[in-house]
Scaffold this motif. Structure first.
Motif, mmCIF file in Angstrom:
data_model
loop_
_atom_site.group_PDB
_atom_site.id
_atom_site.type_symbol
_atom_site.label_atom_id
_atom_site.label_comp_id
_atom_site.label_asym_id
_atom_site.label_seq_id
_atom_site.Cartn_x
_atom_site.Cartn_y
_atom_site.Cartn_z
ATOM 1 N N GLU A 102 0.967 -1.263 0.101
ATOM 2 C CA GLU A 102 0.082 -0.153 0.365
ATOM 3 C C GLU A 102 1.051 1.396 -0.484
ATOM 4 O O GLU A 102 1.821 1.405 0.555
ATOM 5 C CB GLU A 102 -1.037 -0.293 1.316
ATOM 6 C CG GLU A 102 -1.854 -1.020 1.100
ATOM 7 C CD GLU A 102 -3.007 -0.762 2.475
ATOM 8 O OE1 GLU A 102 -4.156 -1.030 2.306
ATOM 9 O OE2 GLU A 102 -2.604 -0.551 3.494
ATOM 10 N N GLY A 103 0.422 1.965 -0.337
ATOM 11 C CA GLY A 103 1.070 3.465 -0.791
ATOM 12 C C GLY A 103 2.020 3.414 -1.225
ATOM 13 O O GLY A 103 2.322 3.643 -2.639
ATOM 14 N N SER A 104 3.279 4.247 -0.835
ATOM 15 C CA SER A 104 4.409 4.329 -1.579
ATOM 16 C C SER A 104 5.771 3.428 -1.050
ATOM 17 O O SER A 104 7.084 3.128 -1.278
ATOM 18 C CB SER A 104 5.185 6.062 -0.205
ATOM 19 O OG SER A 104 5.707 5.537 0.415
ATOM 20 N N TRP A 105 5.541 1.903 -0.777
ATOM 21 C CA TRP A 105 6.500 1.049 -0.251
ATOM 22 C C TRP A 105 6.945 0.359 -1.598
ATOM 23 O O TRP A 105 6.077 0.146 -2.821
ATOM 24 C CB TRP A 105 5.360 0.335 0.355
ATOM 25 C CG TRP A 105 6.283 -1.141 0.416
ATOM 26 C CD1 TRP A 105 7.555 -1.207 2.243
ATOM 27 C CD2 TRP A 105 6.853 -2.409 0.495
ATOM 28 N NE1 TRP A 105 8.462 -2.278 1.716
ATOM 29 C CE2 TRP A 105 8.335 -2.755 0.566
ATOM 30 C CE3 TRP A 105 6.469 -2.765 -0.428
ATOM 31 C CZ2 TRP A 105 8.415 -4.079 0.692
ATOM 32 C CZ3 TRP A 105 7.350 -4.019 -1.390
ATOM 33 C CH2 TRP A 105 7.812 -4.722 -0.914
ATOM 34 N N TYR A 106 7.968 0.407 -1.017
ATOM 35 C CA TYR A 106 8.248 -0.759 -3.040
ATOM 36 C C TYR A 106 10.119 -1.801 -2.038
ATOM 37 O O TYR A 106 10.147 -1.077 -0.937
ATOM 38 C CB TYR A 106 8.752 0.120 -3.652
ATOM 39 C CG TYR A 106 10.195 1.338 -3.710
ATOM 40 C CD1 TYR A 106 10.125 2.561 -3.240
ATOM 41 C CD2 TYR A 106 11.618 0.158 -4.052
ATOM 42 C CE1 TYR A 106 10.375 3.345 -3.088
ATOM 43 C CE2 TYR A 106 12.412 1.747 -3.480
ATOM 44 C CZ TYR A 106 12.090 2.772 -2.725
ATOM 45 O OH TYR A 106 13.022 3.833 -2.541
ATOM 46 N N GLY A 107 9.903 -2.824 -2.125
ATOM 47 C CA GLY A 107 11.459 -3.534 -2.383
ATOM 48 C C GLY A 107 12.126 -3.356 -3.154
ATOM 49 O O GLY A 107 11.871 -3.191 -4.921
ATOM 50 N N ILE A 108 13.679 -3.674 -2.423
ATOM 51 C CA ILE A 108 14.647 -3.994 -4.017
ATOM 52 C C ILE A 108 15.586 -5.141 -3.487
ATOM 53 O O ILE A 108 15.837 -5.043 -3.968
ATOM 54 C CB ILE A 108 15.699 -2.598 -3.971
ATOM 55 C CG1 ILE A 108 16.432 -2.746 -2.224
ATOM 56 C CG2 ILE A 108 15.244 -1.212 -3.382
ATOM 57 C CD1 ILE A 108 17.381 -1.710 -1.363
ATOM 58 N N ALA A 109 15.037 -5.816 -3.194
ATOM 59 C CA ALA A 109 15.180 -7.131 -2.732
ATOM 60 C C ALA A 109 14.782 -8.419 -3.648
ATOM 61 O O ALA A 109 13.098 -8.404 -3.335
ATOM 62 C CB ALA A 109 15.778 -7.321 -1.120
ATOM 63 N N SER A 110 15.341 -9.435 -4.003
ATOM 64 C CA SER A 110 14.487 -10.192 -4.656
ATOM 65 C C SER A 110 13.457 -10.844 -3.462
ATOM 66 O O SER A 110 12.241 -10.734 -3.989
ATOM 67 C CB SER A 110 15.087 -11.063 -5.259
ATOM 68 O OG SER A 110 15.922 -12.141 -4.677
ATOM 69 N N GLY A 111 13.871 -10.938 -2.647
ATOM 70 C CA GLY A 111 13.165 -11.835 -1.787
ATOM 71 C C GLY A 111 11.998 -10.867 -1.033
ATOM 72 O O GLY A 111 10.914 -11.549 -0.059
ATOM 73 N N GLU A 112 11.658 -9.952 -1.261
ATOM 74 C CA GLU A 112 10.336 -9.358 -0.933
ATOM 75 C C GLU A 112 9.622 -9.383 -1.958
ATOM 76 O O GLU A 112 8.566 -8.642 -1.435
ATOM 77 C CB GLU A 112 11.004 -7.626 -0.869
ATOM 78 C CG GLU A 112 12.010 -7.277 0.539
ATOM 79 C CD GLU A 112 12.443 -5.646 0.353
ATOM 80 O OE1 GLU A 112 11.700 -5.095 1.317
ATOM 81 O OE2 GLU A 112 12.898 -5.471 -0.499
ATOM 82 N N TYR A 113 9.373 -9.749 -2.927
ATOM 83 C CA TYR A 113 8.276 -10.155 -3.556
ATOM 84 C C TYR A 113 8.181 -11.986 -3.818
ATOM 85 O O TYR A 113 8.471 -12.411 -4.180
ATOM 86 C CB TYR A 113 9.325 -9.640 -5.407
ATOM 87 C CG TYR A 113 9.070 -8.165 -4.684
ATOM 88 C CD1 TYR A 113 10.364 -7.117 -5.301
ATOM 89 C CD2 TYR A 113 8.122 -7.161 -5.393
ATOM 90 C CE1 TYR A 113 10.623 -5.596 -4.924
ATOM 91 C CE2 TYR A 113 8.468 -6.397 -5.380
ATOM 92 C CZ TYR A 113 9.390 -4.902 -5.030
ATOM 93 O OH TYR A 113 9.500 -3.878 -5.345
ATOM 94 N N HIS A 114 7.271 -11.625 -3.915
ATOM 95 C CA HIS A 114 5.750 -12.484 -4.164
ATOM 96 C C HIS A 114 5.997 -13.709 -5.490
ATOM 97 O O HIS A 114 6.551 -14.732 -5.400
ATOM 98 C CB HIS A 114 4.881 -12.879 -3.128
ATOM 99 C CG HIS A 114 4.333 -14.309 -3.314
ATOM 100 N ND1 HIS A 114 3.392 -14.270 -4.285
ATOM 101 C CD2 HIS A 114 4.294 -15.272 -2.056
ATOM 102 C CE1 HIS A 114 2.826 -15.459 -3.610
ATOM 103 N NE2 HIS A 114 3.036 -16.906 -2.616
ATOM 104 N N ASP A 115 5.073 -12.864 -6.642
ATOM 105 C CA ASP A 115 4.945 -12.890 -8.127
ATOM 106 C C ASP A 115 6.026 -12.508 -8.670
ATOM 107 O O ASP A 115 6.295 -11.410 -8.470
ATOM 108 C CB ASP A 115 3.938 -12.111 -8.013
ATOM 109 C CG ASP A 115 2.710 -13.030 -7.164
ATOM 110 O OD1 ASP A 115 2.320 -11.801 -6.855
ATOM 111 O OD2 ASP A 115 2.556 -14.110 -6.315
ATOM 112 N N TRP A 116 5.870 -13.391 -9.516
ATOM 113 C CA TRP A 116 7.003 -13.425 -10.855
ATOM 114 C C TRP A 116 7.139 -13.801 -12.103
ATOM 115 O O TRP A 116 6.294 -14.716 -12.402
ATOM 116 C CB TRP A 116 8.636 -14.390 -10.335
ATOM 117 C CG TRP A 116 9.428 -13.417 -9.020
ATOM 118 C CD1 TRP A 116 8.809 -14.225 -7.668
ATOM 119 C CD2 TRP A 116 10.314 -12.493 -9.519
ATOM 120 N NE1 TRP A 116 10.076 -13.183 -7.119
ATOM 121 C CE2 TRP A 116 11.078 -12.531 -7.551
ATOM 122 C CE3 TRP A 116 11.862 -11.900 -10.206
ATOM 123 C CZ2 TRP A 116 11.903 -12.014 -7.119
ATOM 124 C CZ3 TRP A 116 11.761 -10.900 -9.718
ATOM 125 C CH2 TRP A 116 12.343 -10.931 -8.277
ATOM 126 N N GLY A 117 7.539 -13.384 -13.037
ATOM 127 C CA GLY A 117 7.254 -13.820 -14.388
ATOM 128 C C GLY A 117 8.228 -14.168 -14.864
ATOM 129 O O GLY A 117 9.524 -14.444 -13.936
#
Length: 126
Positions: A102-117
């Motif tokens: 939500e809001g302005s959050w973003y991550g820069i580590a691959s482990g912070e992302y659950h869905d991938w192409g």
């Protein structure tokens, strides 16, 4: 969870431009932070750029800063990576990633992302 599909990769000469696209389908009514990562042969997955769910905040890695730009179109559930002044060292498979946020959050580590192409190949030659 969302399904992601990248497109726009290809073989180009150094100094050229490409625009990668990432189409999101599935639970797109939720909000997601989106990012691009890349992986060159024999190397680990590297952060390239990220954008917050509201699109107001972006972050690019030092390796591509000033050359690559990330943006999104939430109405069409698309994320883009505009790549200018490409260099041979930009050669890699480029992946789109998403994580509920939500809001302005973003991550820069691959482990912070659950869905991938599945990725799209970008090859830059001299």
């Amino acid at each position: 969870q969302v399904q992601l599909a990248e497109s726009g990769g290809g073989l180009v000469q150094a100094g050229s431009s490409l625009r990668l696209s990432c189409a999101a389908t599935g639970h797109t009514e939720s909000t997601y932070s989106m990012a691009w990562f890349r992986q060159a042969p024999g190397k680990g997955r590297e952060f390239v750029a990220a954008i917050s769910p509201d699109g107001a905040t972006t972050h690019t890695s030092d390796a591509v800063k000033g050359r690559f730009t990330i943006n999104r179109d939430n109405a069409d559930n698309m994320v883009y990576l505009q790549m200018n002044s490409l260099k041979p060292e930009d050669t890699a498979v480029y992946y789109c990633a998403a994580e509920w946020a939500e809001g302005s959050w973003y991550g820069i580590a691959s482990g912070e992302y659950h869905d991938w192409g599945r990725g799209t190949q970008v090859t830059v030659s001299w």
